[in-house]
Design a protein around this motif. Structure first.
Motif, PDB file in Angstrom:
ATOM      1  N   ALA A 162      64.066  35.692  49.688  1.00 19.71           N
ATOM      2  CA  ALA A 162      64.371  36.632  48.603  1.00 19.71           C
ATOM      3  C   ALA A 162      64.269  35.957  47.239  1.00 19.71           C
ATOM      4  N   GLU A 163      64.707  34.715  47.143  1.00 19.39           N
ATOM      5  CA  GLU A 163      64.658  34.001  45.862  1.00 19.39           C
ATOM      6  C   GLU A 163      63.225  33.770  45.423  1.00 19.39           C
ATOM      7  N   THR A 164      62.355  33.398  46.365  1.00 22.10           N
ATOM      8  CA  THR A 164      60.940  33.183  46.036  1.00 22.10           C
ATOM      9  C   THR A 164      60.274  34.471  45.580  1.00 22.10           C
ATOM     10  N   ILE A 165      60.549  35.559  46.296  1.00 19.27           N
ATOM     11  CA  ILE A 165      59.950  36.854  45.939  1.00 19.27           C
ATOM     12  C   ILE A 165      60.414  37.300  44.564  1.00 19.27           C
ATOM     13  N   ALA A 166      61.707  37.099  44.263  1.00 17.35           N
ATOM     14  CA  ALA A 166      62.229  37.498  42.958  1.00 17.35           C
ATOM     15  C   ALA A 166      61.588  36.692  41.830  1.00 17.35           C
ATOM     16  N   LYS A 167      61.458  35.379  42.020  1.00 16.55           N
ATOM     17  CA  LYS A 167      60.851  34.541  40.982  1.00 16.55           C
ATOM     18  C   LYS A 167      59.374  34.877  40.800  1.00 16.55           C
ATOM     19  N   ARG A 168      58.702  35.124  41.923  1.00 13.39           N
ATOM     20  CA  ARG A 168      57.282  35.451  41.834  1.00 13.39           C
ATOM     21  C   ARG A 168      57.066  36.817  41.184  1.00 13.39           C
ATOM     22  N   SER A 169      57.963  37.752  41.435  1.00 14.54           N
ATOM     23  CA  SER A 169      57.874  39.070  40.791  1.00 14.54           C
ATOM     24  C   SER A 169      57.933  38.926  39.284  1.00 14.54           C
ATOM     25  N   ARG A 170      58.890  38.123  38.826  1.00  9.52           N
ATOM     26  CA  ARG A 170      59.019  37.892  37.389  1.00  9.52           C
ATOM     27  C   ARG A 170      57.789  37.177  36.839  1.00  9.52           C
ATOM     28  N   ALA A 171      57.250  36.234  37.622  1.00  9.64           N
ATOM     29  CA  ALA A 171      56.062  35.500  37.179  1.00  9.64           C
ATOM     30  C   ALA A 171      54.866  36.425  37.045  1.00  9.64           C
ATOM     31  N   PHE A 172      54.711  37.381  37.966  1.00  6.51           N
ATOM     32  CA  PHE A 172      53.596  38.323  37.880  1.00  6.51           C
ATOM     33  C   PHE A 172      53.746  39.240  36.666  1.00  6.51           C
ATOM     34  N   GLU A 173      54.968  39.645  36.353  1.00  4.69           N
ATOM     35  CA  GLU A 173      55.198  40.449  35.140  1.00  4.69           C
ATOM     36  C   GLU A 173      54.737  39.687  33.906  1.00  4.69           C
ATOM     37  N   GLN A 174      55.146  38.428  33.811  1.00  6.46           N
ATOM     38  CA  GLN A 174      54.777  37.619  32.649  1.00  6.46           C
ATOM     39  C   GLN A 174      53.276  37.332  32.629  1.00  6.46           C
ATOM     40  N   TYR A 175      52.699  37.131  33.804  1.00  8.47           N
ATOM     41  CA  TYR A 175      51.261  36.856  33.894  1.00  8.47           C
ATOM     42  C   TYR A 175      50.451  38.031  33.364  1.00  8.47           C
ATOM     43  N   LEU A 176      50.747  39.235  33.822  1.00 10.90           N
ATOM     44  CA  LEU A 176      50.015  40.412  33.348  1.00 10.90           C
ATOM     45  C   LEU A 176      50.274  40.658  31.866  1.00 10.90           C
ATOM     46  N   GLY A 177      51.518  40.451  31.444  1.00 13.68           N
ATOM     47  CA  GLY A 177      51.830  40.620  30.027  1.00 13.68           C
ATOM     48  C   GLY A 177      51.078  39.638  29.151  1.00 13.68           C
ATOM     49  N   HIS A 178      50.938  38.401  29.619  1.00 12.49           N
ATOM     50  CA  HIS A 178      50.201  37.395  28.860  1.00 12.49           C
ATOM     51  C   HIS A 178      48.721  37.774  28.759  1.00 12.49           C
ATOM     52  N   LEU A 179      48.137  38.197  29.883  1.00  9.00           N
ATOM     53  CA  LEU A 179      46.734  38.612  29.851  1.00  9.00           C
ATOM     54  C   LEU A 179      46.521  39.761  28.870  1.00  9.00           C
ATOM     55  N   HIS A 180      47.421  40.736  28.895  1.00  9.66           N
ATOM     56  CA  HIS A 180      47.260  41.905  28.030  1.00  9.66           C
ATOM     57  C   HIS A 180      47.488  41.565  26.568  1.00  9.66           C
ATOM     58  N   SER A 181      48.185  40.495  26.286  1.00  8.74           N
ATOM     59  CA  SER A 181      48.443  40.120  24.890  1.00  8.74           C
ATOM     60  C   SER A 181      47.232  39.465  24.233  1.00  8.74           C
ATOM     61  N   LEU A 182      46.242  39.056  25.028  1.00  2.00           N
ATOM     62  CA  LEU A 182      45.046  38.394  24.493  1.00  2.00           C
ATOM     63  C   LEU A 182      43.924  39.421  24.343  1.00  2.00           C
ATOM     64  N   PRO A 183      43.438  39.663  23.133  1.00  2.00           N
ATOM     65  CA  PRO A 183      42.465  40.745  22.893  1.00  2.00           C
ATOM     66  C   PRO A 183      41.231  40.673  23.777  1.00  2.00           C
ATOM     67  N   GLU A 184      40.660  39.480  23.958  1.00  2.00           N
ATOM     68  CA  GLU A 184      39.443  39.355  24.765  1.00  2.00           C
ATOM     69  C   GLU A 184      39.694  39.748  26.212  1.00  2.00           C
ATOM     70  N   LEU A 185      40.827  39.332  26.752  1.00  2.00           N
ATOM     71  CA  LEU A 185      41.128  39.622  28.152  1.00  2.00           C
ATOM     72  C   LEU A 185      41.610  41.053  28.332  1.00  2.00           C
ATOM     73  N   ARG A 186      42.294  41.586  27.330  1.00  2.00           N
ATOM     74  CA  ARG A 186      42.807  42.959  27.419  1.00  2.00           C
ATOM     75  C   ARG A 186      41.676  43.968  27.598  1.00  2.00           C
ATOM     76  N   ALA A 187      40.523  43.694  27.013  1.00  2.00           N
ATOM     77  CA  ALA A 187      39.383  44.606  27.106  1.00  2.00           C
ATOM     78  C   ALA A 187      38.367  44.179  28.160  1.00  2.00           C
ATOM     79  N   ALA A 188      38.677  43.123  28.907  1.00  2.00           N
ATOM     80  CA  ALA A 188      37.734  42.632  29.918  1.00  2.00           C
ATOM     81  C   ALA A 188      37.659  43.622  31.080  1.00  2.00           C
TER      82      ALA A 188
END
Length: 402
Positions: free
Chosen positions: A201-227
């Motif tokens: 459960a701890e691994t899944i919870a940490k990975r869930s948060r990591a995926f949220e941040q990962y997608l948010g980071h990608l979307h914050s970059l203009p080149e990647l947001r429109a890729a």
């Protein structure tokens, strides 16, 4: 405001010499603007109230139990933190209002505040929130399936887009982006696999948060947001599922998949990329045309006509532009089927159809045989939904259900 008026009146009376007692107060070092200290306290109060993650569930807004979990890049606390730094936000929200005092703030009141703020000082962004994670056992395979809601901030999003992805889906996305956009991916962190405790459960919870941040980071970059690779990661699976369900006549299920694909395309801004990215235009028009076909078979002409109108707004040429093209004109394969469908649907719901009839007449005068055109459903069934890497595989949720 009331305290400022009183202070201004006190200054006026003091100048006229009617209240000399005020001079003793000034001599004691009393602040000329007592309301300033109140505003500072109010700002602290707003900061305290808006700490943590706000959840719009039911009638009340609940604070997250763990404020530390809301400290990521795309959390609601960051959004409100930015608004507090903006001079127009701390006063417009009216922290001293009686409706915001106490332990709860009503969702409806927050919605009204956001509507008033949005045109002036609230910028929209996307929030990616993992709302569920389930361990799935399939034959000898075992994996975690993450449910992610794509939510537009800056407003109360009643219809978030929803996707379900597993670790290997994220890993494939990361690899494709690194191949196509190596420079932009330099500083993007991706959660690595673990040799043990992947289903704890701890691994899944940490990975869930990591995926949220990962997608948010990608979307914050203009080149990647429109890729295209990034955009297709969200909606293309549902689009292919909708096509497969349409092929086997399961129209109601197809509508669910297609509407979710459309919501994701809207939130990701695909409509703004139609002129620059032909593949995005093809996917966008396919989504709307497929909804038209499904709603027609479900005997929902109003919904079908609305989506038909919307597709033609992005597809239909003007009469002037049509006449400038050398014959035979290069028309989109969906144009004539959509025009013919729109004329029939508009007649059925008693809506003005003269514009589309005139456009069909112009096309016929250019030498196009309208009678030999495929009907809309045939065009959609034959369409190959390729991705940006040329993959037109048809495996989807629709095939699994068939």
């Amino acid at each position: 405001m009331a305290s400022k008026l009183l202070d201004r009146l006190r200054r006026t009376l003091f100048k006229e010499g009617e209240h000399p007692a005020d001079a003793d107060e000034d001599a004691d070092g009393t602040d000329d603007f007592p309301e300033s200290s109140e505003l500072e306290d109010d700002t602290d109060y707003v900061s305290a109230k808006l700490g943590g993650t706000l959840s719009f569930e039911g009638d009340a807004v609940l604070d997250s139990e763990d404020a530390g979990e809301a400290s990521g890049q795309d959390s609601d606390s960051d959004f409100f933190g930015e608004s507090l730094d903006n001079p127009c936000s701390s006063t417009d929200i009216s922290p001293t209002s009686p409706t915001l005092k106490g332990s709860n703030m009503l969702t409806r009141q927050l919605q009204e505040s956001w509507r008033s703020l949005r045109p002036r000082c609230v910028s929209e962004k996307l929030i990616f929130e993992v709302t569920d994670a389930n361990v799935v056992q399939e034959m000898s395979s075992k994996y975690v399936l993450y449910t992610i809601h794509v939510i537009r901030s800056g407003t109360f999003d009643k219809t978030p887009g929803v996707i379900t992805r597993r670790y290997t889906d994220f890993e494939r996305l990361h690899g494709r982006l690194r191949r196509r956009h190596g420079d932009e991916m330099e500083g993007v962190y991706f959660p690595r696999k673990k040799l043990r405790r992947n289903f704890a459960a701890e691994t899944i919870a940490k990975r869930s948060r990591a995926f949220e941040q990962y997608l948010g980071h990608l979307h914050s970059l203009p080149e990647l947001r429109a890729a295209p690779i990034f955009l297709e990661f969200f909606y293309l699976g549902d689009l292919r599922a909708g096509q497969m369900l349409l092929r086997v006549g399961r129209y109601q299920e197809a509508v669910g998949a297609l509407l979710n694909a459309l919501r994701l395309q809207e939130k990701l801004g695909c409509q703004q990329l139609l002129q620059q990215q032909p593949l995005q235009k093809a996917h966008w028009l396919f989504t709307l045309a497929a909804l038209v076909s499904c709603f027609q078979d479900l005997e929902q002409p109003i919904e079908a006509q609305e989506n038909c109108d919307r597709a033609l707004q992005d597809l239909a040429p003007s009469p002037e532009a049509l006449k400038q093209q050398p014959p035979p004109p290069q028309l989109h394969p969906l144009l004539v089927p959509l025009l013919q469908a729109n004329v029939r649907l508009s007649w059925k719901i008693s809506k003005d159809k003269r514009r589309w009839e005139a456009l069909l007449q112009d096309i016929q005068e250019l030498g196009v045989d309208l009678g030999s055109q495929l009907i809309l459903k045939e065009c959609l069934i034959k369409e190959n939904l390729e991705d940006s890497e040329g993959d037109a595989k048809s495996k989807s949720k629709g095939e699994e259900h068939a």
